[in-house]
Design a protein around this motif. Structure first.
Motif, PDB file in Angstrom:
ATOM      1  N   ASP A   1       2.380   7.169  10.680  1.00  0.00           N
ATOM      2  CA  ASP A   1       3.001   7.598  11.932  1.00  0.00           C
ATOM      3  C   ASP A   1       3.830   8.839  11.656  1.00  0.00           C
ATOM      4  OD1 ASP A   1       2.133   5.416  13.672  1.00  0.00           O
ATOM      5  OD2 ASP A   1       3.377   4.172  12.375  1.00  0.00           O
ATOM      6  N   CYS A   2       3.731   9.792  12.542  1.00  0.00           N
ATOM      7  CA  CYS A   2       4.389  11.076  12.355  1.00  0.00           C
ATOM      8  C   CYS A   2       5.071  11.472  13.655  1.00  0.00           C
ATOM      9  CB  CYS A   2       3.313  12.093  11.990  1.00  0.00           C
ATOM     10  SG  CYS A   2       3.810  13.340  10.842  1.00  0.00           S
ATOM     11  N   GLN A   3       6.311  11.960  13.554  1.00  0.00           N
ATOM     12  CA  GLN A   3       7.051  12.405  14.731  1.00  0.00           C
ATOM     13  C   GLN A   3       7.787  13.701  14.429  1.00  0.00           C
ATOM     14  OE1 GLN A   3       9.937   9.415  15.637  1.00  0.00           O
ATOM     15  NE2 GLN A   3       8.464   8.026  16.556  1.00  0.00           N
ATOM     16  N   PRO A   4       7.953  14.547  15.441  1.00  0.00           N
ATOM     17  CA  PRO A   4       8.853  15.680  15.259  1.00  0.00           C
ATOM     18  C   PRO A   4      10.288  15.151  15.242  1.00  0.00           C
ATOM     19  CG  PRO A   4       8.047  15.608  17.516  1.00  0.00           C
ATOM     20  CD  PRO A   4       7.337  14.512  16.757  1.00  0.00           C
ATOM     21  N   THR A   5      11.179  15.831  14.586  1.00  0.00           N
ATOM     22  CA  THR A   5      12.554  15.347  14.488  1.00  0.00           C
ATOM     23  C   THR A   5      13.496  16.012  15.479  1.00  0.00           C
ATOM     24  OG1 THR A   5      13.210  17.020  12.888  1.00  0.00           O
ATOM     25  CG2 THR A   5      12.299  14.946  12.020  1.00  0.00           C
ATOM     26  N   GLY A   6      13.068  17.079  16.097  1.00  0.00           N
ATOM     27  CA  GLY A   6      13.957  17.846  16.959  1.00  0.00           C
ATOM     28  C   GLY A   6      14.614  18.993  16.206  1.00  0.00           C
ATOM     29  N   MET A   7      14.496  18.981  14.881  1.00  0.00           N
ATOM     30  CA  MET A   7      14.984  20.091  14.067  1.00  0.00           C
ATOM     31  C   MET A   7      13.787  20.990  13.747  1.00  0.00           C
ATOM     32  SD  MET A   7      17.718  18.164  11.551  1.00  0.00           S
ATOM     33  CE  MET A   7      16.453  17.306  10.659  1.00  0.00           C
ATOM     34  N   PRO A   8      13.985  22.282  13.709  1.00  0.00           N
ATOM     35  CA  PRO A   8      12.851  23.191  13.468  1.00  0.00           C
ATOM     36  C   PRO A   8      12.128  22.887  12.156  1.00  0.00           C
ATOM     37  CG  PRO A   8      14.842  24.424  14.043  1.00  0.00           C
ATOM     38  CD  PRO A   8      15.249  22.996  13.871  1.00  0.00           C
ATOM     39  N   ASN A   9      10.810  22.905  12.203  1.00  0.00           N
ATOM     40  CA  ASN A   9       9.953  22.754  11.026  1.00  0.00           C
ATOM     41  C   ASN A   9      10.228  21.474  10.227  1.00  0.00           C
ATOM     42  OD1 ASN A   9       8.711  25.278  11.501  1.00  0.00           O
ATOM     43  ND2 ASN A   9      10.472  26.279  10.577  1.00  0.00           N
ATOM     44  N   THR A  10      10.639  20.405  10.901  1.00  0.00           N
ATOM     45  CA  THR A  10      10.968  19.160  10.216  1.00  0.00           C
ATOM     46  C   THR A  10      10.215  18.001  10.874  1.00  0.00           C
ATOM     47  OG1 THR A  10      13.149  20.051   9.728  1.00  0.00           O
ATOM     48  CG2 THR A  10      12.865  17.702   9.428  1.00  0.00           C
ATOM     49  N   VAL A  11       9.619  17.150  10.041  1.00  0.00           N
ATOM     50  CA  VAL A  11       8.755  16.076  10.511  1.00  0.00           C
ATOM     51  C   VAL A  11       9.182  14.761   9.862  1.00  0.00           C
ATOM     52  CG1 VAL A  11       6.375  15.238  10.510  1.00  0.00           C
ATOM     53  CG2 VAL A  11       6.820  17.666  10.797  1.00  0.00           C
ATOM     54  N   PHE A  12       9.178  13.685  10.652  1.00  0.00           N
ATOM     55  CA  PHE A  12       9.413  12.327  10.158  1.00  0.00           C
ATOM     56  C   PHE A  12       8.055  11.674   9.976  1.00  0.00           C
ATOM     57  CE2 PHE A  12       9.800   7.793  10.957  1.00  0.00           C
ATOM     58  CZ  PHE A  12      10.810   7.430  10.080  1.00  0.00           C
ATOM     59  N   LEU A  13       7.843  11.044   8.821  1.00  0.00           N
ATOM     60  CA  LEU A  13       6.559  10.428   8.491  1.00  0.00           C
ATOM     61  C   LEU A  13       6.800   9.028   7.949  1.00  0.00           C
ATOM     62  CD1 LEU A  13       3.441  10.940   7.926  1.00  0.00           C
ATOM     63  CD2 LEU A  13       4.154  11.648   5.659  1.00  0.00           C
ATOM     64  N   MET A  14       6.075   8.042   8.485  1.00  0.00           N
ATOM     65  CA  MET A  14       6.159   6.677   7.970  1.00  0.00           C
ATOM     66  C   MET A  14       4.765   6.216   7.562  1.00  0.00           C
ATOM     67  SD  MET A  14       7.634   3.125   9.552  1.00  0.00           S
ATOM     68  CE  MET A  14       6.180   2.650  10.464  1.00  0.00           C
ATOM     69  N   VAL A  15       4.665   5.691   6.352  1.00  0.00           N
ATOM     70  CA  VAL A  15       3.395   5.214   5.811  1.00  0.00           C
ATOM     71  C   VAL A  15       3.522   3.715   5.560  1.00  0.00           C
ATOM     72  CG1 VAL A  15       1.744   5.420   3.917  1.00  0.00           C
ATOM     73  CG2 VAL A  15       2.997   7.450   4.704  1.00  0.00           C
ATOM     74  N   LEU A  16       2.554   2.970   6.017  1.00  0.00           N
ATOM     75  CA  LEU A  16       2.508   1.528   5.813  1.00  0.00           C
ATOM     76  C   LEU A  16       1.195   1.207   5.123  1.00  0.00           C
ATOM     77  CD1 LEU A  16       3.876  -1.205   6.473  1.00  0.00           C
ATOM     78  CD2 LEU A  16       2.546  -1.223   8.581  1.00  0.00           C
ATOM     79  N   GLY A  17       1.255   0.357   4.115  1.00  0.00           N
ATOM     80  CA  GLY A  17       0.020   0.015   3.426  1.00  0.00           C
ATOM     81  C   GLY A  17       0.226  -1.053   2.383  1.00  0.00           C
ATOM     82  N   GLN A  18      -0.736  -1.128   1.479  1.00  0.00           N
ATOM     83  CA  GLN A  18      -0.662  -2.045   0.358  1.00  0.00           C
ATOM     84  C   GLN A  18      -0.911  -1.267  -0.924  1.00  0.00           C
ATOM     85  OE1 GLN A  18      -3.503  -5.285   1.032  1.00  0.00           O
ATOM     86  NE2 GLN A  18      -1.766  -6.578   1.577  1.00  0.00           N
ATOM     87  N   LEU A  19      -0.290  -1.749  -1.985  1.00  0.00           N
ATOM     88  CA  LEU A  19      -0.572  -1.169  -3.295  1.00  0.00           C
ATOM     89  C   LEU A  19      -0.783  -2.283  -4.298  1.00  0.00           C
ATOM     90  CD1 LEU A  19       2.090  -1.340  -5.363  1.00  0.00           C
ATOM     91  CD2 LEU A  19       2.917   0.398  -3.823  1.00  0.00           C
ATOM     92  N   LYS A  20      -1.583  -1.964  -5.277  1.00  0.00           N
ATOM     93  CA  LYS A  20      -1.881  -2.917  -6.351  1.00  0.00           C
ATOM     94  C   LYS A  20      -1.720  -2.161  -7.656  1.00  0.00           C
ATOM     95  CE  LYS A  20      -5.485  -5.960  -8.160  1.00  0.00           C
ATOM     96  NZ  LYS A  20      -4.857  -5.914  -9.452  1.00  0.00           N
ATOM     97  N   THR A  21      -0.844  -2.671  -8.520  1.00  0.00           N
ATOM     98  CA  THR A  21      -0.656  -2.047  -9.821  1.00  0.00           C
ATOM     99  C   THR A  21      -1.158  -2.978 -10.919  1.00  0.00           C
ATOM    100  OG1 THR A  21       1.603  -2.906  -9.966  1.00  0.00           O
ATOM    101  CG2 THR A  21       1.339  -0.678  -9.105  1.00  0.00           C
ATOM    102  N   ASP A  22      -1.828  -2.378 -11.885  1.00  0.00           N
ATOM    103  CA  ASP A  22      -2.331  -3.100 -13.052  1.00  0.00           C
ATOM    104  C   ASP A  22      -2.989  -4.413 -12.633  1.00  0.00           C
ATOM    105  OD1 ASP A  22      -1.406  -0.986 -14.614  1.00  0.00           O
ATOM    106  OD2 ASP A  22       0.574  -1.881 -14.827  1.00  0.00           O
ATOM    107  N   GLU A  23      -2.535  -5.541 -13.168  1.00  0.00           N
ATOM    108  CA  GLU A  23      -3.127  -6.840 -12.852  1.00  0.00           C
ATOM    109  C   GLU A  23      -2.339  -7.613 -11.796  1.00  0.00           C
ATOM    110  OE1 GLU A  23      -6.133  -7.665 -14.019  1.00  0.00           O
ATOM    111  OE2 GLU A  23      -6.079  -5.701 -14.994  1.00  0.00           O
ATOM    112  N   ASP A  24      -1.337  -6.980 -11.184  1.00  0.00           N
ATOM    113  CA  ASP A  24      -0.536  -7.647 -10.157  1.00  0.00           C
ATOM    114  C   ASP A  24      -1.345  -7.808  -8.877  1.00  0.00           C
ATOM    115  OD1 ASP A  24       1.627  -7.700 -11.871  1.00  0.00           O
ATOM    116  OD2 ASP A  24       2.485  -5.847 -11.097  1.00  0.00           O
ATOM    117  N   PRO A  25      -1.000  -8.801  -8.056  1.00  0.00           N
ATOM    118  CA  PRO A  25      -1.677  -8.928  -6.756  1.00  0.00           C
ATOM    119  C   PRO A  25      -1.235  -7.782  -5.835  1.00  0.00           C
ATOM    120  CG  PRO A  25       0.104 -10.513  -6.919  1.00  0.00           C
ATOM    121  CD  PRO A  25      -0.006  -9.853  -8.265  1.00  0.00           C
ATOM    122  N   PRO A  26      -2.003  -7.499  -4.791  1.00  0.00           N
ATOM    123  CA  PRO A  26      -1.597  -6.454  -3.841  1.00  0.00           C
ATOM    124  C   PRO A  26      -0.307  -6.842  -3.130  1.00  0.00           C
ATOM    125  CG  PRO A  26      -3.892  -7.092  -3.497  1.00  0.00           C
ATOM    126  CD  PRO A  26      -3.302  -8.077  -4.451  1.00  0.00           C
TER     127      PRO A  26
END
Length: 137
Positions: free
Chosen positions: A82-107
């Protein structure tokens, strides 16, 4: 080993802002996978990152934290950006949602937010907040 997948977006008319967020996320998470040391190019000298509640101020402190992560392999699956303008010039708010899996750990689910500031033909990270989404922990 590194894998990076962005799930197909919910059907909607893509916007320039969404494309910026998507391109940034792809670049950032690819760098995390294959060369964390190259992430220093994305952070400003006065960037601030909060990683699991630990605040790091300045590019050097942020990079020290990222380089100290101990995983050998990582797989990201991005659910939404999700991406939104912030109201400040040339500035963007970005939110990333997901899953990660490292080595042998579960996601595990994670959420990461960024404030990006445009400079010339690119963007750099002003603020970065990362949290694993762990319940009953």
């Amino acid at each position: 080993m590194c894998e990076f997948v962005i799930m197909p977006p919910v059907p909607a008319r893509p916007t320039e802002l969404h494309e910026l967020g998507r391109a940034f996320a792809q670049h950032y998470y690819t760098k995390i996978c294959v060369g964390r040391q190259e992430l220093d190019q994305l952070y400003a000298p006065d960037s601030v990152m909060t990683f699991e509640g630990l605040e790091c101020s300045g590019r050097e402190a942020v990079m020290a934290k990222l380089k100290a992560l101990t995983f050998k392999s990582i797989h990201y699956s991005i659910t939404s950006i999700d991406c939104q303008p912030t109201g400040m010039p040339n500035t963007v708010f970005l939110m990333v949602l997901g899953q990660l899996k490292t080595d042998e750990d579960p996601p595990h689910s994670f959420c990461q937010t960024f404030i990006l500031r445009g400079f010339e033909a690119s963007f750099f990270i002003v603020n970065d907040v990362f949290r694993m989404v762990l319940h009953n922990a």
